[in-house]
Structures are given as structure tokens and as C-alpha cells.
Design an enzyme around this catalytic site. Structure first.
Site, PDB file in Angstrom:
ATOM      1  N   TYR A  43       0.835  -1.206   0.000  1.00 48.54           N
ATOM      2  CA  TYR A  43       0.000   0.000   0.000  1.00 48.54           C
ATOM      3  C   TYR A  43       0.874   1.261   0.000  1.00 48.54           C
ATOM      4  O   TYR A  43       0.494   2.298  -0.525  1.00 48.54           O
ATOM      5  CB  TYR A  43      -0.951  -0.016   1.196  1.00 48.54           C
ATOM      6  CG  TYR A  43      -2.161   0.864   1.013  1.00 48.54           C
ATOM      7  CD1 TYR A  43      -3.005   0.694  -0.083  1.00 48.54           C
ATOM      8  CD2 TYR A  43      -2.461   1.869   1.919  1.00 48.54           C
ATOM      9  CE1 TYR A  43      -4.116   1.502  -0.263  1.00 48.54           C
ATOM     10  CE2 TYR A  43      -3.565   2.679   1.754  1.00 48.54           C
ATOM     11  CZ  TYR A  43      -4.396   2.484   0.665  1.00 48.54           C
ATOM     12  OH  TYR A  43      -5.490   3.300   0.497  1.00 48.54           O
ATOM     13  N   LYS A  91      -3.455   8.521   3.059  1.00 45.29           N
ATOM     14  CA  LYS A  91      -4.735   8.270   3.724  1.00 45.29           C
ATOM     15  C   LYS A  91      -4.673   8.642   5.205  1.00 45.29           C
ATOM     16  O   LYS A  91      -5.679   9.080   5.784  1.00 45.29           O
ATOM     17  CB  LYS A  91      -5.134   6.806   3.563  1.00 45.29           C
ATOM     18  CG  LYS A  91      -5.458   6.392   2.137  1.00 45.29           C
ATOM     19  CD  LYS A  91      -6.662   7.118   1.568  1.00 45.29           C
ATOM     20  CE  LYS A  91      -7.096   6.531   0.233  1.00 45.29           C
ATOM     21  NZ  LYS A  91      -8.220   7.271  -0.374  1.00 45.29           N
TER      22      LYS A  91
END
Length: 261
Positions: free
Chosen positions: A162, A169
Site C-alpha cells: 500500500y 490516507k
């Protein structure tokens, strides 16, 4: 999950903007469908001319009165959409921000090695654009409203592959809390929605994503993957006036996957 036939138009009279529909498997499309089913009016944007042919039939399905291009990297396009909303509706009740982007070399490389230009582009599209939309939405939310953005568990825990998106995020979730504090006195709620892994076009850029889907399905307490309709229904619930005192939250819609080690 299949959205049931809704007899009560619980969001009738609400007007909102949904950003991030790319095709019929987009999270943003699940949101648009849920809001429309509950009686809300839905404005829809598309990224560019290439995306338009996929998004336009969906915009027609939800009877979108506003359908415009929005690429946050193109100067003026974002502002033009909010100008049009002001001219057409004069107000806004909800906003769904469901866009994120990172250059492939930045996303697939180590966070430690992230180049400045790749880092800035990731943050611009994935975080700053939500802040900017909140700024433009505020004067239109004359009677309060709700701002939503999409996040993921990789913001809180290191999720393999990720990478830099987890950093973006995390910043996005922090922005949600600060915006909720600042806009709360005006009756504007702000939330991040954190779905479990979903097979969307955006997720296709993450290496070994199929393995992540399998892991989520086997470990989540509900033993099933979340759907775009599950995400849409949860988001629409938070837009209802009954949720007026819920704000600043990161709501996990993942079958409980995030609670399992």
C-alpha cells in the site's frame, strides 16, 4: 448486497455532489446509487473525455442534473463544478469525495524512496483535493450538510504494497478530524469511510491485490467481502439528519476485518 426497493425517500430534498465514478464497479457509483434510491438529487463528475463514455450512462441512470468534467490537476475545473452547483441549486447538502492517485513508480516504491514530485502529486489528489472541496462546499451548505471521503485500513497499519498511499490516507483521516472541528459549528459533519478491500480500478494498481481480497474474505468476522452497495448504504445513512450528531469519524465498512490481528 443488493439495494432493496426503498419506499421511504429518506433523503428526499437533499442535493449533493459525488466525485470519483469511473465505471459501474466504483465505490462512488455505489454511493450515487444509494443516494438516488433514497430520493436525493445527485450531481456527477467524470475525470476526462476518455472516462466520459463510461460515466455518462451511469449519470443518466441516477438522473444527474449536473454532469461535468473534474480533474483536480487541471486548474479551474474543480471551482467550475462548484460554481455550477451554486448557479443550479444555490445550495449543497452532501459531498462524496472518492478519488486518489499516486504515480506508479511512487506507489510501487518504498515510502523511504518517494520522490518529491510523486509525493506531492499523491497528496494533492488524495488529500488536498478533499480539503479544497470542503472549502468550496462550506458556503453552499447553508443549512448544514455532510462531507465524505474514502480511506483504507492501510492508513493505520502497514499493509504490504500500500506504501505511499497509506501515508496519504493517514493525512486524509487527520484532515477529516480537523475539518469536523472547524465546520461543526455550522452544522457540517465530516467523515472518512473505510471500506474493506474492493476490486475497483483504483485497486488494480496495488501489487498482489487478489491475495489481499482472499485474506479479507477469510479473516473478516462476517466471512465476506464488502460491496460498493454496502459502502453506499452506510454513507447515505450518515447523510441523514438522524446522524446529525455523528462527525469526525472514520467508519469501517469491512465486515469487522480491521478488528482482527
Amino acid at each position: 448486497m443488493t439495494l432493496p426497493t426503498v419506499k421511504a425517500k429518506l433523503l428526499e430534498g437533499k442535493k449533493g455532489l459525488i466525485v470519483g465514478i469511473a465505471n459501474d464497479s466504483s465505490i462512488a457509483w455505489g454511493c450515487a446509487r444509494a443516494f438516488h434510491a433514497l430520493g436525493a438529487e445527485v450531481a456527477v463528475t467524470y475525470l476526462n473525455d476518455k472516462a466520459k463514455r463510461f460515466v455518462e450512462p451511469l449519470a443518466q441512470e441516477v438522473e444527474a442534473p449536473i454532469f461535468m468534467p473534474m480533474d483536480v490537476g487541471v486548474p479551474g475545473q474543480l471551482e467550475a463544478v462548484f460554481d455550477r452547483i451554486g448557479e443550479t441549486w444555490g445550495e449543497l447538502d452532501y459531498l462524496v469525495h472518492s478519488i486518489a492517485f499516486s504515480p506508479r513508480d511512487t506507489l510501487q516504491g518504498r515510502v523511504t524512496d518517494a520522490p518529491l514530485d510523486g509525493f506531492l502529486k499523491t497528496m494533492e489528489v488524495s488529500c488536498w483535493s478533499f480539503i479544497r472541496m470542503g472549502h468550496l462546499a462550506e458556503p453552499l451548505m447553508k443549512n448544514g450538510g455532510a462531507l465524505f471521503t474514502m480511506t483504507y485500513y492501510g492508513s493505520q497499519m502497514v499493509v504490504e504494497n500500500y506504501n505511499i498511499m497509506g501515508v496519504a490516507k493517514a493525512a486524509l483521516e487527520s484532515a477529516v478530524r480537523y475539518m469536523a472541528a472547524e465546520l461543526g459549528p455550522k452544522g457540517i459533519r465530516v467523515h472518512a469511510i473505510s471500506p474493506g478491500p474492493l476490486a475497483t480500478r483504483a485497486a488494480s494498481g496495488i501489487p498482489e491485490f487478489d491475495e489481499l481480497l482472499g485474506k479479507a474474505a477469510s479473516k473478516a468476522p462476517t466471512r465476506e467481502l464488502v460491496s460498493i452497495d454496502d459502502v453506499g448504504a452506510a454513507t447515505a445513512f450518515l447523510a441523514h439528519d438522524a446522524a446529525r450528531l455523528i462527525t469526525g469519524q472514520t467508519l469501517y465498512v469491512d465486515g469487522g476485518y480491521h478488528i482482527i490481528d
